[in-house]
Design a protein around this motif. Structure first.
Motif, short mmCIF file in Angstrom:
data_model
loop_
_atom_site.label_atom_id
_atom_site.label_comp_id
_atom_site.label_asym_id
_atom_site.label_seq_id
_atom_site.Cartn_x
_atom_site.Cartn_y
_atom_site.Cartn_z
N CYS A 268 0.86 -1.20 0.00
CA CYS A 268 0.00 0.00 0.00
C CYS A 268 0.89 1.24 0.00
O CYS A 268 1.74 1.40 0.90
N PRO A 269 0.72 2.15 -0.95
CA PRO A 269 1.58 3.34 -0.97
C PRO A 269 1.36 4.29 0.18
O PRO A 269 2.18 5.18 0.41
N ILE A 270 0.25 4.13 0.94
CA ILE A 270 -0.04 5.05 2.04
C ILE A 270 0.57 4.55 3.34
O ILE A 270 1.33 5.25 4.01
N CYS A 271 0.26 3.31 3.70
CA CYS A 271 0.78 2.77 4.96
C CYS A 271 2.04 1.95 4.78
O CYS A 271 2.66 1.54 5.78
N ARG A 286 1.98 -12.35 5.08
CA ARG A 286 2.85 -12.06 6.21
C ARG A 286 2.13 -12.32 7.54
O ARG A 286 2.75 -12.68 8.52
N SER A 287 0.84 -12.07 7.59
CA SER A 287 0.08 -12.29 8.83
C SER A 287 -1.40 -12.45 8.46
O SER A 287 -1.85 -11.98 7.42
N ASN A 288 -2.15 -13.12 9.34
CA ASN A 288 -3.57 -13.29 9.09
C ASN A 288 -4.33 -11.97 9.14
O ASN A 288 -5.31 -11.76 8.42
N HIS A 289 -3.82 -11.03 9.93
CA HIS A 289 -4.47 -9.73 10.05
C HIS A 289 -4.35 -8.95 8.75
O HIS A 289 -5.29 -8.30 8.30
N GLN A 290 -3.17 -9.01 8.12
CA GLN A 290 -2.96 -8.30 6.87
C GLN A 290 -3.82 -8.92 5.76
O GLN A 290 -4.30 -8.23 4.88
N GLN A 291 -4.04 -10.27 5.78
CA GLN A 291 -4.86 -10.89 4.74
C GLN A 291 -6.32 -10.48 4.85
O GLN A 291 -7.04 -10.44 3.87
N ARG A 292 -6.79 -10.15 6.05
CA ARG A 292 -8.18 -9.78 6.24
C ARG A 292 -8.45 -8.31 5.94
O ARG A 292 -9.60 -7.89 5.91
N ARG A 293 -7.40 -7.48 5.71
CA ARG A 293 -7.61 -6.06 5.42
C ARG A 293 -8.11 -5.92 3.99
O ARG A 293 -7.46 -6.37 3.04
N PRO A 294 -9.26 -5.27 3.78
CA PRO A 294 -9.81 -5.16 2.42
C PRO A 294 -8.95 -4.23 1.55
O PRO A 294 -8.34 -3.28 2.04
N THR A 295 -8.94 -4.53 0.25
CA THR A 295 -8.11 -3.80 -0.71
C THR A 295 -9.02 -3.16 -1.75
O THR A 295 -10.07 -3.71 -2.11
N VAL A 296 -8.62 -1.99 -2.24
CA VAL A 296 -9.39 -1.23 -3.22
C VAL A 296 -8.51 -1.03 -4.45
O VAL A 296 -7.33 -0.65 -4.34
N LEU A 297 -9.10 -1.28 -5.62
CA LEU A 297 -8.42 -1.06 -6.90
C LEU A 297 -8.99 0.20 -7.54
O LEU A 297 -10.22 0.33 -7.69
N LEU A 298 -8.12 1.14 -7.92
CA LEU A 298 -8.55 2.37 -8.58
C LEU A 298 -8.49 2.21 -10.09
O LEU A 298 -7.80 1.34 -10.62
N SER A 301 -5.21 2.07 -11.97
CA SER A 301 -4.40 0.86 -11.79
C SER A 301 -3.51 0.91 -10.54
O SER A 301 -2.46 0.27 -10.52
N HIS A 302 -3.91 1.65 -9.51
CA HIS A 302 -3.17 1.67 -8.26
C HIS A 302 -3.99 0.97 -7.18
O HIS A 302 -5.22 1.09 -7.13
N LEU A 303 -3.30 0.25 -6.29
CA LEU A 303 -3.92 -0.50 -5.21
C LEU A 303 -3.66 0.18 -3.88
O LEU A 303 -2.55 0.66 -3.61
N PHE A 304 -4.70 0.20 -2.99
CA PHE A 304 -4.58 0.78 -1.66
C PHE A 304 -5.40 -0.08 -0.70
O PHE A 304 -6.34 -0.78 -1.11
N HIS A 305 -5.05 0.01 0.57
CA HIS A 305 -5.94 -0.51 1.59
C HIS A 305 -7.18 0.39 1.64
O HIS A 305 -7.07 1.61 1.52
N GLN A 306 -8.34 -0.22 1.84
CA GLN A 306 -9.58 0.55 1.83
C GLN A 306 -9.61 1.56 2.96
O GLN A 306 -10.01 2.72 2.77
N LEU A 307 -9.15 1.18 4.13
CA LEU A 307 -9.14 2.11 5.26
C LEU A 307 -8.17 3.26 5.00
O LEU A 307 -8.45 4.43 5.36
N CYS A 308 -7.00 2.96 4.41
CA CYS A 308 -6.01 4.01 4.12
C CYS A 308 -6.58 5.01 3.11
O CYS A 308 -6.42 6.23 3.26
N LEU A 309 -7.26 4.51 2.07
CA LEU A 309 -7.81 5.42 1.06
C LEU A 309 -8.95 6.24 1.63
O LEU A 309 -9.09 7.43 1.31
N GLU A 310 -9.79 5.63 2.49
CA GLU A 310 -10.87 6.40 3.09
C GLU A 310 -10.33 7.50 4.01
O GLU A 310 -10.87 8.62 4.04
#
Length: 335
Positions: A268-271, A286-298, A301-310
């Protein structure tokens, strides 16, 4: 006869005594002659032109005394003729006497009065007067010739004027050459690449300075108006760009996903933490917590974590925020 001889001898003795007395009175005690100052000025009419032309400084010789006429005392030497003075001056010019410093004070003659002696040596007039007052006799300080005649000349003054004129002309020619070079440098573009760039930079700077100088408005207000115009233009272009962006179709989303896979960036370019989703091939989780974090595609063509983008969209002041990476309007799709 003896009486006549005695009377003749006594008369000759009287005549000789009178002749010697007359010689002593007229030569040594002459009112116009001063042994301490043989070069002092004698009373005669002096014109302004005499400072420029050459003339003999010594006074006219007095008439012969009775002792000199009778041969009891040696007669004075005859004065030099104009032809003889010409030869003396030629010899002085060959020796470059006027071009050298005065032999007494060791200073240049410049425009000060100078005298030429009959021995072809040249001195300052004031220096020669001081030397004769100190020595008490007329003897040349260099060759010890005694006595001599003096003649006022102006060769050194002419040489000094010629040197001054030559120096003035040299400075003037240098000034004109530098002025011509500066004019050519300002008007003709050089061939060298670096000098050509400097030439155009200087011309542009001159135009800018002249524009600012002849501008009748305040410079700060003028620049502020330019900044406001630029900012308004940016807002217009941004609005047009946002309106022109259409929502991608399903085929477009597939193409965007392929671009993401080809790029191979899974952070994620933000976090700056790893992205993970089952629908995209990723590296080992890397961890089960990171796998459960939702991802957003813009749509860019850039990817971010949904919480980071919000959080980024909540922080942005614009009504429609731009992509944190490419600064373009976007549509987003959770994946």
């Amino acid at each position: 006869i003896l009486q006549n001889l005695k009377s003749n001898a006594s008369s000759k003795l009287v005549i000789t005594s009178a002749a010697f007395q007359d010689h002593i009175m007229r030569s040594l005690l002459h009112p116009d002659f001063s042994l301490s100052d043989p070069l002092r000025r004698h009373s005669r009419g002096k014109h302004p032109q005499q400072e420029e032309r050459e003339y003999v400084l010594d006074p006219a010789p007095p008439p012969l005394t009775l002792a000199q006429k009778l041969g009891l005392v040696a007669s004075p030497r005859e004065r030099l003729t104009e032809h003889e003075w010409t030869r003396v001056k030629e010899r002085s010019v060959q020796q470059e006497e006027s071009a050298q410093p005065c032999a007494i004070c060791r200073e240049e003659f410049q425009l000060q009065p100078q005298v030429l002696l009959s021995c072809s040596h040249v001195f300052h007039r004031a220096c020669l007067q001081a030397f004769e007052r100190f020595s008490g006799r007329k003897r040349c300080p260099l060759c010890r010739r005694e006595p001599y005649e003096t003649r006022v000349i102006s060769d050194a003054a002419r040489l000094f004027q010629h040197r001054c004129a030559t120096r003035i002309q040299a400075y003037w020619r240098g000034y004109m050459a530098r002025k011509w070079y500066r004019t050519i440098k300002k008007t003709i573009c050089p061939k060298d690449k670096r000098l050509r760039r400097q030439f155009f930079e200087s011309r542009l700077q001159e135009l800018n300075d002249s524009f600012v100088r002849y501008c009748h408005t305040d410079t700060e207000a003028f620049l502020s108006d330019i900044d406001r115009s630029l900012s308004s233009s940016r807002r217009v272009f941004q609005q047009l760009e946002r309106k022109s962006v259409s929502e991608p179709q399903e085929n477009d989303w597939d193409r965007i996903k392929s671009q993401v896979i080809q790029r191979g960036v899974w952070d994620c370019p933000i976090c700056l933490t790893a992205l993970s989703n089952l629908s995209l091939p990723t590296v080992s989780a890397r961890s089960n917590h990171q796998q459960r974090r939702p991802t957003v595609l813009l749509s860019c063509s850039h990817l971010f974590h949904q919480l980071c983008l919000e959080a980024f969209e909540a922080f942005s002041a614009d009504s429609r925020p731009l992509c944190p990476l490419c600064r373009s309007a976007y549509h987003k799709k959770p994946i």
